[in-house]
Motif scaffolding. Structure first.
Motif, PDB file in Angstrom:
ATOM      1  N   PRO A  92       1.089  -1.336  -0.518  1.00 15.49           N
ATOM      2  CA  PRO A  92       0.041   0.256   0.276  1.00 15.49           C
ATOM      3  C   PRO A  92       0.601   1.357   0.417  1.00 15.49           C
ATOM      4  CG  PRO A  92      -1.206  -1.569   1.509  1.00 15.49           C
ATOM      5  CD  PRO A  92       0.650  -1.907   1.205  1.00 15.49           C
ATOM      6  N   TYR A 135      -8.182  -6.083  -1.628  1.00 12.21           N
ATOM      7  CA  TYR A 135      -6.948  -5.976  -2.616  1.00 12.21           C
ATOM      8  C   TYR A 135      -8.129  -4.938  -3.600  1.00 12.21           C
ATOM      9  CZ  TYR A 135      -2.317  -6.755  -4.062  1.00 12.21           C
ATOM     10  OH  TYR A 135      -1.057  -6.451  -4.213  1.00 12.21           O
ATOM     11  N   SER A 138      -8.681  -1.373  -3.623  1.00  5.89           N
ATOM     12  CA  SER A 138      -7.518  -1.019  -3.968  1.00  5.89           C
ATOM     13  C   SER A 138      -6.888  -1.011  -5.081  1.00  5.89           C
ATOM     14  CB  SER A 138      -7.016  -2.048  -2.419  1.00  5.89           C
ATOM     15  OG  SER A 138      -6.988  -1.237  -1.451  1.00  5.89           O
ATOM     16  N   SER A 188      -2.453   3.010   0.202  1.00  3.22           N
ATOM     17  CA  SER A 188      -2.295   2.756   1.105  1.00  3.22           C
ATOM     18  C   SER A 188      -4.400   3.454   1.539  1.00  3.22           C
ATOM     19  CB  SER A 188      -1.619   3.564   2.077  1.00  3.22           C
ATOM     20  OG  SER A 188      -2.926   5.089   1.532  1.00  3.22           O
ATOM     21  N   GLN A 189      -4.833   3.175   3.265  1.00  2.00           N
ATOM     22  CA  GLN A 189      -6.188   3.403   3.468  1.00  2.00           C
ATOM     23  C   GLN A 189      -6.172   4.310   3.529  1.00  2.00           C
ATOM     24  OE1 GLN A 189      -6.615   2.563   8.015  1.00  2.00           O
ATOM     25  NE2 GLN A 189      -8.744   2.115   7.481  1.00  2.00           N
ATOM     26  N   GLU A 197      -8.276  -1.747   6.907  1.00  2.00           N
ATOM     27  CA  GLU A 197      -6.612  -1.560   7.515  1.00  2.00           C
ATOM     28  C   GLU A 197      -5.108  -2.260   6.189  1.00  2.00           C
ATOM     29  OE1 GLU A 197      -5.508  -2.642  11.366  1.00  2.00           O
ATOM     30  OE2 GLU A 197      -7.208  -1.245  12.435  1.00  2.00           O
ATOM     31  N   ASP A 198      -4.423  -1.257   6.300  1.00  3.12           N
ATOM     32  CA  ASP A 198      -3.957  -1.491   5.676  1.00  3.12           C
ATOM     33  C   ASP A 198      -2.888  -3.396   5.690  1.00  3.12           C
ATOM     34  OD1 ASP A 198      -3.419   0.799   4.125  1.00  3.12           O
ATOM     35  OD2 ASP A 198      -2.577   1.469   4.851  1.00  3.12           O
TER      36      ASP A 198
END
Length: 217
Positions: A92, A135, A138, A188-189, A197-198
């Motif tokens: 991340p 994942y 993201s 990243s978050q 969370e990452d």
């Protein structure tokens, strides 16, 4: 003059008149000139045939999936493995990773449209190949393509997986070669605002396939 004599004269005149018309028709028929024109459509190649094949190819790959000199079809839905430098060390907020995909319109006469999509490869639990939903959500993708003979440069940035679907790229002229560049990063978050969370992405991943679609134009 009797009526019978009058009828005979009228019949003779009728026969003479018919004979004159028949003679004119015969003269016209025998006096006509004729000619023909025979046209072989398409010349020696005809219509269609071997020279009208439409085909899109990508760069050839070696055993490790690295692009090497040459071209391949890659038209089996199973897909061709392509090496992606840094794919296993993505975290991340890390730098993006990317690949330049050589593409050509392997058609002698047809121009071609081009589009790119991303698809998930089916999960394989036995091999541990499972795409994690968080994942995947993201990931962000950039898709670029330089100018071609038929269009200006194309740039699409910060796209989600779902947004890379039949994404229009440049048209290609017959026998034109180019590249399609794909860049991938893991947010990243803090960047994504995700609920997870990452660290929950550690050990997770995504198994994706890039699909290039073309059609004759």
């Amino acid at each position: 003059m009797t009526s019978q004599t009058h009828d005979r004269k009228r019949r003779r005149k009728g026969l003479v008149a018919w004979g004159a018309l028949a003679g004119v028709a015969a003269l016209i028929t025998t006096a006509a000139f004729t000619d023909n024109a025979f046209l072989n459509l398409g010349g020696a190649n005809g219509i269609g045939g071997a020279d009208s094949t439409y085909n899109i190819q990508v760069g050839a790959t070696d055993a490790e999936g690295r692009f090497v000199e040459g071209w391949q079809e890659a038209d089996d839905p199973i897909g061709v493995p392509v090496f992606l430098e840094g794919a296993q060390s993505l975290f991340p907020g890390s730098e993006a990773i990317g690949i330049d995909i050589p593409v050509r319109n392997d058609s002698a006469h047809f121009t071609s449209s081009l589009a790119i999509s991303l698809a998930q490869i089916a999960d394989d639990l036995e091999a541990g190949k499972v795409t994690d939903a968080n994942y995947l959500a993201s990931l962000r993708f950039d898709v670029t393509m330089p100018a071609t003979q038929l269009g200006a440069a194309v740039t699409h940035t910060d796209l989600t997986f779902d947004q890379v679907s039949a994404l229009a790229l440049n048209d290609l002229a017959a026998e034109e070669e180019t590249t399609v560049s794909l860049s991938i990063r893991l947010l990243s978050q803090a960047d994504s605002g995700a609920a997870w969370e990452d660290n929950t992405l550690s050990g997770k991943g995504a198994f994706l396939q890039a699909v290039l679609d073309g059609s004759s134009v």
